[in-house]
Design an enzyme around this catalytic site. Sequence first.
Site, short mmCIF file in Angstrom:
data_model
loop_
_atom_site.label_atom_id
_atom_site.label_comp_id
_atom_site.label_asym_id
_atom_site.label_seq_id
_atom_site.Cartn_x
_atom_site.Cartn_y
_atom_site.Cartn_z
N ASP A 158 -0.10 5.07 0.94
CA ASP A 158 -0.29 6.06 2.01
C ASP A 158 -0.18 5.44 3.39
OD1 ASP A 158 -0.87 8.37 0.39
OD2 ASP A 158 -2.81 7.47 -0.06
N ASP A 178 0.87 -1.17 0.00
CA ASP A 178 0.00 0.00 0.00
C ASP A 178 0.91 1.23 0.00
OD1 ASP A 178 -2.39 1.64 0.64
OD2 ASP A 178 -1.43 1.83 2.59
N LYS A 232 -10.05 -1.70 -4.67
CA LYS A 232 -8.58 -1.83 -4.66
C LYS A 232 -8.18 -3.15 -4.01
CE LYS A 232 -5.10 -0.41 -1.47
NZ LYS A 232 -4.64 0.52 -0.46
N GLU A 243 -16.64 6.38 4.89
CA GLU A 243 -15.62 5.39 4.54
C GLU A 243 -15.23 4.54 5.75
OE1 GLU A 243 -11.82 7.11 3.47
OE2 GLU A 243 -10.89 5.15 3.15
N SER A 272 -2.76 1.63 -4.81
CA SER A 272 -3.36 2.74 -4.09
C SER A 272 -4.66 3.17 -4.75
CB SER A 272 -2.39 3.92 -4.07
OG SER A 272 -3.03 5.06 -3.53
N ALA A 273 -5.60 3.57 -3.93
CA ALA A 273 -6.84 4.14 -4.43
C ALA A 273 -6.67 5.65 -4.64
CB ALA A 273 -7.97 3.88 -3.45
N ASP A 330 -1.32 -0.75 6.06
CA ASP A 330 -1.56 -0.14 7.36
C ASP A 330 -2.99 -0.36 7.84
OD1 ASP A 330 -2.49 1.77 5.37
OD2 ASP A 330 -2.69 3.21 7.00
P1 TMP Z 1 -5.24 4.38 -0.19
O1 TMP Z 1 -4.10 5.31 -0.54
O2 TMP Z 1 -5.08 3.77 1.18
O3 TMP Z 1 -5.45 3.36 -1.24
O4 TMP Z 1 -6.60 5.23 -0.08
C1 TMP Z 1 -6.84 6.47 -0.58
C2 TMP Z 1 -7.41 7.38 0.46
O5 TMP Z 1 -7.71 8.62 -0.18
C3 TMP Z 1 -8.71 6.96 1.11
O6 TMP Z 1 -8.52 6.69 2.47
C4 TMP Z 1 -9.65 8.14 0.98
C5 TMP Z 1 -8.76 9.25 0.50
N1 TMP Z 1 -9.38 10.23 -0.40
C6 TMP Z 1 -9.13 11.58 -0.14
O7 TMP Z 1 -8.45 11.91 0.82
N2 TMP Z 1 -9.68 12.52 -0.96
C7 TMP Z 1 -10.45 12.18 -2.04
O8 TMP Z 1 -10.91 13.07 -2.77
C8 TMP Z 1 -10.70 10.79 -2.30
C9 TMP Z 1 -11.54 10.38 -3.47
C10 TMP Z 1 -10.13 9.86 -1.46
#
Ligand code: TMP
Length: 314
Positions: A51, A49, A212, A94, A162-163, A252
């Site tokens: 972040d 992952d 994801k 979320e 990553s999302a 994480d």
């Molecule tokens: P990840 O990096 O763990 O895959 O998840 C992406 C994170 O991004 C998720 O926890 C929600 C966040 N996010 C924002 O902070 N701003 C946004 O506009 C969107 C769509 C997601």
Amino acid sequence: SSCYFRHDNHQMEPCELSANTVIAHPRALTDKMTLIRDAGPSKFQVIADFDATLTRYRVNGLRGRQTSHGLLQQGDAYYDAKRQALYDHYHPLEISPVIPIDEKTKLMEEWWGKTHELLIEGGLTYDAIKKSVANSSIAFREGVSELFEFLEKKEIPVLIFSAGLADVIEEVLRQNLDRTFKNVKIVSNRMVFNDDGQLVSFKGKLIHVLNKNEHALDMAAPLHDRLGVDIGEEDEENVNMKERRNVLLMGDHLGDLRMSDGLDYETRISIGFLNDNIEKSLESYRESFDLVYLNDAPMWGALELVSRLFSTEA
Ligand code: TMP
């Protein structure tokens, strides 16, 4: 770096553990290590992952919004504020434990869709991405560069799932590591810019927090062309990824464990970074991950682990 495993009579035993490392089942871990080591580096891959896993959770003691989404400033306060308002509305949803998964999936698709629309509507430029990354305090955990370098030498691929936003993540890698690594691939939402350097669309299937983890590896598989997820890989290499049935997974969140769902893995070692709510979450993390690192630990433990696996290999 400190010692995590001792090699005794060809048996690896845990030795002095750092105060920030929790291993619930050391015996099970050393057994997995033996299996992975015997199969060799050509059967091994790393899935991570981004972040708060590769990057630090806190920087200078502060929990900023230092994610690929959070750091992005479009150069237009109106759009930044609108995206922040979406975050304030959707982030509690979320992390809500009571919303059923299919309902939550719809909500996340809505959130990601709206955010992507705002980025397009606001005419995000690549230049704004570069500036945002330069102005951010996002930072890799110490040892990430050394980990990538070791894995590159052993020709072991690293997939970063990553999302967030692929283009922002790539810029973070570019600005924060002193070199590029040819074994490191990013599977995330990828932008399409026009000739004027403005964002016009996103490639392929939307990747949000929930899908994801469900389809992560499929997105890197041969189907990626049809799905439109461009990870810059040859199909053959992707097939090869599925043949690498031993995996080190790093995340994480407990949900990150699902990143390997698309892989019919043989042996998996998982590392969990427990960044927050330690008292409440430690029990579930220590039972779910083979190793748990607390207090925003550096990557030295992961480097130690992979070098224990493969450093004596010819
Ligand atoms: P990840 O990096 O763990 O895959 O998840 C992406 C994170 O991004 C998720 O926890 C929600 C966040 N996010 C924002 O902070 N701003 C946004 O506009 C969107 C769509 C997601």
